[in-house]
Scaffold this active site. Structure first.
Site, mmCIF file in Angstrom:
data_model
loop_
_atom_site.group_PDB
_atom_site.id
_atom_site.type_symbol
_atom_site.label_atom_id
_atom_site.label_comp_id
_atom_site.label_asym_id
_atom_site.label_seq_id
_atom_site.Cartn_x
_atom_site.Cartn_y
_atom_site.Cartn_z
ATOM 1 N N PRO A 172 0.853 -1.195 0.000
ATOM 2 C CA PRO A 172 0.000 0.000 0.000
ATOM 3 C C PRO A 172 0.890 1.247 0.000
ATOM 4 O O PRO A 172 1.819 1.346 0.802
ATOM 5 C CB PRO A 172 -0.763 -0.115 1.324
ATOM 6 C CG PRO A 172 0.077 -1.000 2.193
ATOM 7 C CD PRO A 172 0.853 -1.896 1.283
ATOM 8 N N ALA A 195 0.374 5.368 -0.117
ATOM 9 C CA ALA A 195 -0.555 6.503 -0.164
ATOM 10 C C ALA A 195 -0.187 7.408 -1.336
ATOM 11 O O ALA A 195 0.977 7.763 -1.527
ATOM 12 C CB ALA A 195 -0.494 7.266 1.157
ATOM 13 N N GLN A 235 -6.989 -1.358 2.896
ATOM 14 C CA GLN A 235 -6.255 -1.085 4.140
ATOM 15 C C GLN A 235 -6.918 0.034 4.937
ATOM 16 O O GLN A 235 -7.171 1.123 4.416
ATOM 17 C CB GLN A 235 -4.801 -0.702 3.856
ATOM 18 C CG GLN A 235 -3.996 -0.746 5.157
ATOM 19 C CD GLN A 235 -2.606 -0.148 5.056
ATOM 20 O OE1 GLN A 235 -2.458 1.011 4.667
ATOM 21 N NE2 GLN A 235 -1.601 -0.912 5.427
ATOM 22 N N CYS A 258 2.102 3.184 9.788
ATOM 23 C CA CYS A 258 2.325 4.527 9.239
ATOM 24 C C CYS A 258 3.019 5.420 10.272
ATOM 25 O O CYS A 258 2.531 5.574 11.393
ATOM 26 C CB CYS A 258 0.996 5.154 8.824
ATOM 27 S SG CYS A 258 1.199 6.841 8.245
ATOM 28 N N LYS A 275 -0.397 -4.868 9.274
ATOM 29 C CA LYS A 275 0.942 -4.457 8.835
ATOM 30 C C LYS A 275 1.598 -3.677 9.959
ATOM 31 O O LYS A 275 1.048 -2.656 10.398
ATOM 32 C CB LYS A 275 0.813 -3.620 7.561
ATOM 33 C CG LYS A 275 2.124 -3.252 6.907
ATOM 34 C CD LYS A 275 1.885 -2.917 5.434
ATOM 35 C CE LYS A 275 3.105 -2.391 4.724
ATOM 36 N NZ LYS A 275 3.385 -0.985 5.017
ATOM 37 N N ASN A 321 8.567 -7.544 3.935
ATOM 38 C CA ASN A 321 8.561 -6.237 3.272
ATOM 39 C C ASN A 321 9.792 -5.422 3.680
ATOM 40 O O ASN A 321 10.304 -5.579 4.776
ATOM 41 C CB ASN A 321 7.258 -5.490 3.663
ATOM 42 C CG ASN A 321 7.223 -4.051 3.186
ATOM 43 O OD1 ASN A 321 7.030 -3.131 3.985
ATOM 44 N ND2 ASN A 321 7.416 -3.825 1.917
ATOM 45 N N ASP A 363 12.748 -2.721 1.388
ATOM 46 C CA ASP A 363 13.978 -2.593 0.597
ATOM 47 C C ASP A 363 14.153 -3.647 -0.491
ATOM 48 O O ASP A 363 15.291 -3.936 -0.871
ATOM 49 C CB ASP A 363 15.214 -2.595 1.510
ATOM 50 C CG ASP A 363 15.240 -1.413 2.473
ATOM 51 O OD1 ASP A 363 14.366 -0.531 2.346
ATOM 52 O OD2 ASP A 363 16.127 -1.379 3.341
ATOM 53 N N GLY A 369 7.167 -2.125 -2.404
ATOM 54 C CA GLY A 369 6.558 -0.806 -2.450
ATOM 55 C C GLY A 369 7.289 0.158 -3.359
ATOM 56 O O GLY A 369 7.029 0.230 -4.562
HETATM 57 C C1 LIG Z 1 4.952 7.206 -0.586
HETATM 58 C C2 LIG Z 1 4.695 6.086 0.386
HETATM 59 C C3 LIG Z 1 3.410 5.859 0.821
HETATM 60 C C4 LIG Z 1 3.140 4.807 1.711
HETATM 61 N N1 LIG Z 1 1.854 4.592 2.100
HETATM 62 C C5 LIG Z 1 1.571 3.526 2.901
HETATM 63 C C6 LIG Z 1 0.223 3.212 3.257
HETATM 64 O O1 LIG Z 1 -0.728 3.868 2.848
HETATM 65 N N2 LIG Z 1 0.029 2.141 4.085
HETATM 66 C C7 LIG Z 1 1.067 1.366 4.553
HETATM 67 O O2 LIG Z 1 0.836 0.400 5.279
HETATM 68 N N3 LIG Z 1 2.335 1.640 4.217
HETATM 69 C C8 LIG Z 1 2.609 2.682 3.402
HETATM 70 N N4 LIG Z 1 3.904 2.913 3.029
HETATM 71 C C9 LIG Z 1 4.948 1.959 3.425
HETATM 72 C C10 LIG Z 1 5.120 0.881 2.360
HETATM 73 O O3 LIG Z 1 3.937 0.125 2.197
HETATM 74 C C11 LIG Z 1 6.262 -0.092 2.712
HETATM 75 O O4 LIG Z 1 5.988 -0.743 3.938
HETATM 76 C C12 LIG Z 1 7.596 0.617 2.854
HETATM 77 O O5 LIG Z 1 7.782 1.571 1.815
HETATM 78 C C13 LIG Z 1 8.768 -0.390 2.820
HETATM 79 O O6 LIG Z 1 8.735 -1.187 1.651
HETATM 80 P P1 LIG Z 1 9.598 -0.831 0.325
HETATM 81 O O7 LIG Z 1 11.037 -0.737 0.755
HETATM 82 O O8 LIG Z 1 9.342 -1.970 -0.609
HETATM 83 O O9 LIG Z 1 9.104 0.483 -0.183
HETATM 84 C C14 LIG Z 1 4.191 3.975 2.179
HETATM 85 C C15 LIG Z 1 5.486 4.238 1.741
HETATM 86 C C16 LIG Z 1 5.757 5.266 0.857
HETATM 87 C C17 LIG Z 1 7.170 5.492 0.389
#
Ligand SMILES: Cc1cc2nc3c(=O)[nH]c(=O)nc-3n(C[C@H](O)[C@H](O)[C@H](O)COP(=O)(O)O)c2cc1C
Length: 330
Positions: free
Chosen positions: A11, A13, A65, A95, A134, A195, A197, A219
């Site tokens: 997810p 945002a 979510q 968050c 999460k 999840n 990186d 993400g």
């Molecule tokens: C721009 C942005 C928006 C995000 N929005 C949400 C969200 O709405 N809900 C959530 O659980 N995590 C949110 N996250 C966290 C990501 O879901 C994820 O847990 C985090 O970025 C680590 O994973 P990654 O390294 O693959 O990005 C957000 C992260 C970013 C960078």
């Protein structure tokens, strides 16, 4: 649902709306989520909030979510969300944003596992759907409590727990500590979703080998690169072989090798956004996407600047075709 090898779009945002998710599914994502949605907004009947639950026909399995800090509101919001027939409901306990944690939402709940448990129990009791949660590793390093949180969530009937292994105090800084995922996966009987990186196939393989998790969530690496799921899916197939071939996998869309192919996908994306949100809003909200699609190529800075001043679809399409002509002419 979380008992087969799978790659899930995290997810995000402002990013994981139906058009973007649809593209990710086309390229091979197995699961995806909406962005975080306020339970209080939903129960107040706020239209903009309700629209965040939209799921397009043709998408794969999407979870809705929710975030909030009041168990009865979260239960009511889950009932409202369930009417949209998502594949599952996810609860956001991760968050880090001040506005959210100040009201005890998101990662704010890592400071109050009793309340976290009551929220999880309220949601799992309210709906028949699978409920996931999460979490982060803790509020700070000193108060690390992801194992305890995972146990509580499991006891409350949650079907799977995603761990983004950073502390709230880190926001997105430092490295995700995959050792935490390994420990949590060893501790819980329910599936743990890995999840943090994962930038591409190499990290995907590494995190699977290290943690033993079947579902991995990606993400930031997918922002501007929905086609990444093509490579991730292939890697999953290499790792699991016949399990995956016999699973509910269909053929993913071709990986775009050239900038020109990527721009075609981007054009499709812009058109879907315009159809979905209306031209004015869509073009404005697309501004944050442009830089991701035309990066890493010479001479694109000016085009990026021009794109981010566009107000109509026609202007965007005209610039995209100029970019294509320029690269094809070279
Ligand atoms: C721009 C942005 C928006 C995000 N929005 C949400 C969200 O709405 N809900 C959530 O659980 N995590 C949110 N996250 C966290 C990501 O879901 C994820 O847990 C985090 O970025 C680590 O994973 P990654 O390294 O693959 O990005 C957000 C992260 C970013 C960078």
């Amino acid at each position: 649902m979380f008992d087969k090898p799978a790659v899930m779009l995290a997810p995000l945002a402002g990013y994981t709306d139906p058009p973007f998710r649809l593209l990710c599914f086309e390229f091979g994502a197995d699961l995806a989520e909406t962005e975080m949605i306020s339970s209080e907004g939903l129960i107040r009947g706020c239209e903009r909030t309700a629209a965040m639950m939209d799921i397009f026909e043709g998408e794969g399995r999407v979870g809705i979510q929710l975030f909030g800090s009041r168990p009865p509101s979260m239960a009511s919001a889950a009932e409202i969300a369930a009417k949209k027939r998502p594949a599952f409901i996810d609860i956001n306990f991760g968050c880090p944003v001040k506005k959210v944690v100040r009201k005890n939402g998101g990662a704010g709940l890592m400071r109050d596992l009793d309340l976290m448990g009551r929220i999880a129990r309220a949601v799992t009791s309210a709906v028949e759907l699978p409920v996931t949660a999460k979490i982060r590793s803790g509020w700070t390093r000193e108060s690390e409590n992801y194992i305890e949180a995972g146990r509580i969530l499991q006891d409350c009937g949650v079907s799977a727990v995603t761990l983004h292994p950073r502390y709230r105090s880190q926001f997105f800084r430092g490295e995700a500590n995959w050792n935490h995922i390994t420990s949590l996966n060893a501790e819980l009987e329910i599936p743990v979703i890995a999840n943090g990186d994962i930038a591409g196939p190499a990290e995907l393989r590494e995190i699977i080998n290290k943690t033993g998790c079947l579902t991995v969530m990606v993400g930031r690496a997918a922002i501007g690169r929905p086609w990444l799921f093509n490579k991730l899916r292939r890697e999953i197939r290499r790792i699991y072989g016949s399990i995956v071939e016999n699973g509910d996998y269909e053929k993913e869309a071709e990986y775009p090798d050239s900038l020109s192919d990527k721009l075609k996908i981007f054009e499709k994306f812009v058109r879907m956004e315009v159809d979905y949100k209306g031209e004015q809003r869509a073009i404005l909200e697309m501004r944050k996407h442009y830089r991701w699609y035309i990066r890493g190529y010479r001479g694109m800075k000016e085009y990026r600047a021009r794109l981010s001043r566009c107000e109509t679809l026609e202007e965007v399409l005209s610039i995209l075709s100029q970019v294509r002509e320029e690269i094809e002419g070279n």
